[in-house]
Structures are given as structure tokens and as C-alpha cells.
Design a protein around this motif. Structure first.
Motif, PDB file in Angstrom:
ATOM      1  N   ILE A   1       0.258  29.126  24.532  1.00 32.50           N
ATOM      2  CA  ILE A   1       0.773  28.000  24.683  1.00 32.50           C
ATOM      3  C   ILE A   1       0.288  26.927  23.842  1.00 32.50           C
ATOM      4  N   TYR A   2      -0.999  26.697  23.589  1.00 36.85           N
ATOM      5  CA  TYR A   2      -1.592  25.697  22.904  1.00 36.85           C
ATOM      6  C   TYR A   2      -2.300  26.579  21.627  1.00 36.85           C
ATOM      7  N   PRO A   3      -1.982  27.142  20.747  1.00 38.70           N
ATOM      8  CA  PRO A   3      -2.551  27.741  19.768  1.00 38.70           C
ATOM      9  C   PRO A   3      -3.688  26.678  18.877  1.00 38.70           C
ATOM     10  N   SER A   4      -4.648  27.130  18.584  1.00 39.78           N
ATOM     11  CA  SER A   4      -5.575  26.189  17.748  1.00 39.78           C
ATOM     12  C   SER A   4      -5.240  25.645  16.585  1.00 39.78           C
ATOM     13  N   ALA A   5      -5.509  24.575  16.107  1.00 46.05           N
ATOM     14  CA  ALA A   5      -5.070  24.190  14.698  1.00 46.05           C
ATOM     15  C   ALA A   5      -5.447  25.144  13.451  1.00 46.05           C
ATOM     16  N   LYS A   6      -6.715  25.608  13.807  1.00 42.27           N
ATOM     17  CA  LYS A   6      -7.171  26.598  12.655  1.00 42.27           C
ATOM     18  C   LYS A   6      -6.304  27.737  12.635  1.00 42.27           C
ATOM     19  N   LEU A   7      -5.704  28.368  13.742  1.00 42.79           N
ATOM     20  CA  LEU A   7      -5.000  29.470  13.726  1.00 42.79           C
ATOM     21  C   LEU A   7      -3.612  29.238  13.264  1.00 42.79           C
ATOM     22  N   LYS A   8      -3.068  28.038  13.649  1.00 43.90           N
ATOM     23  CA  LYS A   8      -1.584  27.609  13.048  1.00 43.90           C
ATOM     24  C   LYS A   8      -1.689  27.239  11.606  1.00 43.90           C
ATOM     25  N   ALA A   9      -2.834  26.773  11.225  1.00 46.41           N
ATOM     26  CA  ALA A   9      -2.908  26.415   9.767  1.00 46.41           C
ATOM     27  C   ALA A   9      -3.130  27.511   8.860  1.00 46.41           C
ATOM     28  N   PHE A  10      -3.844  28.659   9.360  1.00 43.51           N
ATOM     29  CA  PHE A  10      -4.098  29.997   8.599  1.00 43.51           C
ATOM     30  C   PHE A  10      -2.719  30.615   8.470  1.00 43.51           C
ATOM     31  N   ILE A  11      -2.118  30.710   9.645  1.00 45.89           N
ATOM     32  CA  ILE A  11      -0.693  31.557   9.864  1.00 45.89           C
ATOM     33  C   ILE A  11       0.325  31.022   8.622  1.00 45.89           C
ATOM     34  N   ALA A  12       0.313  29.570   8.767  1.00 49.46           N
ATOM     35  CA  ALA A  12       1.415  28.825   7.776  1.00 49.46           C
ATOM     36  C   ALA A  12       0.786  29.259   6.291  1.00 49.46           C
ATOM     37  N   PHE A  13      -0.422  29.564   6.097  1.00 48.08           N
ATOM     38  CA  PHE A  13      -1.046  29.664   4.870  1.00 48.08           C
ATOM     39  C   PHE A  13      -0.689  30.952   4.251  1.00 48.08           C
ATOM     40  N   VAL A  14      -1.134  31.972   5.075  1.00 42.52           N
ATOM     41  CA  VAL A  14      -0.691  33.323   5.119  1.00 42.52           C
ATOM     42  C   VAL A  14       0.850  33.638   4.700  1.00 42.52           C
TER      43      VAL A  14
END
Length: 291
Positions: free
Chosen positions: A271-284
Motif C-alpha cells: 500500500i505504501y512502497p518506500s521511496a527508494k523502491l519507487k525511485a529504483f523502479i522508475a529508474f529501471v
């Protein structure tokens, strides 16, 4: 009274004790004065003593109320500190990301992606399991996975990154010496180097029975043999894309390739993914958008 309810009532009491006014406390908390009064009565019943002395014009604390206030302020400060720390940790792009990914994908893309992501976010640290094990991300300690499949797990968030197929390729030097195969039957007279023990290559017309001087369980070493002009290999096209573009390897029998798989990025449904996870997914996704 249940423990969580007692803490809630205690926090309401702290607000009243600091304001010395039910009206101001109710306004600050955005609740009704009637509800606030009811909760304080429950708290007094729980402690079996009065905590406040109410008059028509003022509110003051009893000696027991003074003691409860001091302890309540400490609990409130602890909760605020916990909230700040958790919020900061959750929203900071720092700490560890645990990833599981296929070996070829890790070598070709993932290590470079992680390195470049760290250049932007230097406080990040990667822990990578490079294997073909299909871990259950709901049970095993990984933040995300990369997986080659056509059917990603239904209980995961799955983002398709790119599709690929297996190609047959060899070096120009090898093809100059042994000739370029024109059909599946021609493969029988070539050095077909295999990465697995099976001696069958699935192709469009038929499964080709191959033979060669080498079978090895390491695609990197297999690719090196092809680059050295020692045979034809069958490998995921994304793993040799640079060598093909540079002309160091050449595809053969392209009309015989069968549909392949897709590389997916997977992570648990949060429900609330961490900022580092969201940033890395977008980067990939940005890095692999052109694949």
C-alpha cells in the motif's frame, strides 16, 4: 480498557492538560467536546481516581493528573520521535535494496543500473542474488525481483520491461572458415556449443539435434568461446546485443527463431512502497524503455 485505547485516551488527556480547556483541546484535535469528555471519564475510571477538577470557568489538574501528564508527555514525545524516524526512513532513498535476478540479466543490465543509480543516490546499498531461483517475495527477504516469464505471479505487482527471444550466432571468423548454415540440417556439420546438457535446440521448423566439442553451464564463458571463433551458440538476444551491433557476432538462421519470454520486474503488493523502491523502479523502467 485495551492498551491501544488507553494510549489514545492518554494522548487526549495530555492535550487537555496542556490547554487547561476542553473547548480549546477539542478544537485542536478536531473532535467534539462531548466525545473528549467521555474519553477522559473512561480514563479516570481506568485509573480509579480523578485527573481533572472541572468548574464552569476553568480546568485544573489533580495531583494524580500532574503525574499522569508527565508520563503522558514522555509517551507522546516517544511516539512523535518514532513517527519522525519511521517517516524519514520510509521516505529516504538510502539503506539496502535486496534484489533477485537471472544471471544473464544481472550481468548485462542490472549491475550497470545499480551502479548508475548509486551515483545519484550515494546512500543506497544493493544486495543481489544472481540466480535462476524463483523466490516467493512474500516469504523471502527480497524487495524486488527480475524474472523471465510469460506468466508473472498474480499476487505480485508485475511490470513488463522488455521481451526477448533466443538467437543463434557465431563470429564472422568462424562463419568464414566453416560457412553460414542455411537450414537446420546444416547445423549437424557445425560446432554447436551448448550452455546446458541437452543436445536439442528448439527451432521453428523442428528441434535441432546439435553436436559440438563443448557443453558448459556458464553463458559468459560460452559467449567468449563464440567470440573466439570456436562455434555457434544459442543465447538470449539481449545478452549479445552489443556484440551483434559491433559485428563481433552475427546471427544465423534468423527465420528459425521461436517466440521467447519477457523480463518482468516484480515486487509485493504494498500500500505504501518506500521511496527508494519507487525511485529504483522508475529508474529501471527509464533505462530499459528502449530494449
Amino acid at each position: 480498557m485495551q492498551q491501544h485505547k488507553k494510549i489514545e485516551c492518554l494522548m487526549l488527556f495530555v492535550e487537555i492538560a496542556q490547554q487547561l480547556s476542553f473547548t480549546k483541546a477539542a478544537q485542536n484535535l478536531s473532535i467534539s467536546k462531548g466525545y473528549l469528555s467521555d474519553q477522559i471519564r473512561k480514563l479516570e475510571a481506568e485509573f480509579k481516581c480523578p485527573l481533572l477538577v472541572r468548574t464552569t470557568r476553568s480546568v485544573r489538574l489533580t495531583p494524580e493528573g500532574e503525574k499522569i501528564l508527565e508520563q503522558g508527555k514522555k509517551i507522546k514525545a516517544t511516539m512523535l520521535d518514532l513517527d519522525r524516524n519511521v517517516h524519514q526512513e520510509h521516505n529516504a532513498i538510502s539503506g539496502s535494496l535486496r534484489i533477485t535476478a537471472p544471471i544473464l540479466f544481472t550481468e548485462r543490465f542490472l549491475l550497470d543500473i545499480c551502479h548508475d543509480f548509486k551515483l545519484i543516490y550515494p546512500d543506497i546499498h544493493f544486495i543481489i542474488d544472481s540466480s535462476y531461483t524463483n523466490y516467493d517475495l512474500n516469504q523471502d527477504d527480497f524487495d524486488l525481483a527480475f524474472r523471465a516469464t510469460l506468466q508473472p505471479p498474480q499476487n505480485m505487482v508485475a511490470k513488463e520491461l522488455f521481451s526477448y527471444q533466443h538467437c543463434l550466432c557465431a563470429s564472422p571468423e568462424y562463419l568464414a572458415e566453416y560457412g553460414t548454415p542455411q537450414n537446420i540440417n546444416d547445423l549437424s556439420s557445425h560446432h554447436c556449443l551448448s550452455a546446458v546438457e541437452t543436445q536439442i535446440w528448439p527451432l521453428k521448423s523442428a528441434d535441432a539435434i546439435i553436436k559440438g566439442w563443448l557443453t558448459i553451464n556458464d553463458h559468459h564463458l560460452l559467449k567468449l568461446q563464440a567470440l573466439a571463433g570456436r562455434g555457434i551458440i544459442r543465447v538470449a538476444n539481449y545478452y549479445v546485443d552489443r556484440e551483434l551491433k559491433e559485428g563481433r557476432l552475427q546471427k544465423v538462421l534468423e527465420n528459425e527463431y521461436i517466440p521467447g519470454l519477457s523480463i518482468y520486474l516484480l515486487h509485493p503488493q504494498l500500500i505504501y512502497p518506500s521511496a527508494k523502491l519507487k525511485a529504483f523502479i522508475a529508474f529501471v523502467q527509464e533505462r530499459l524503455a528502449s530494449q
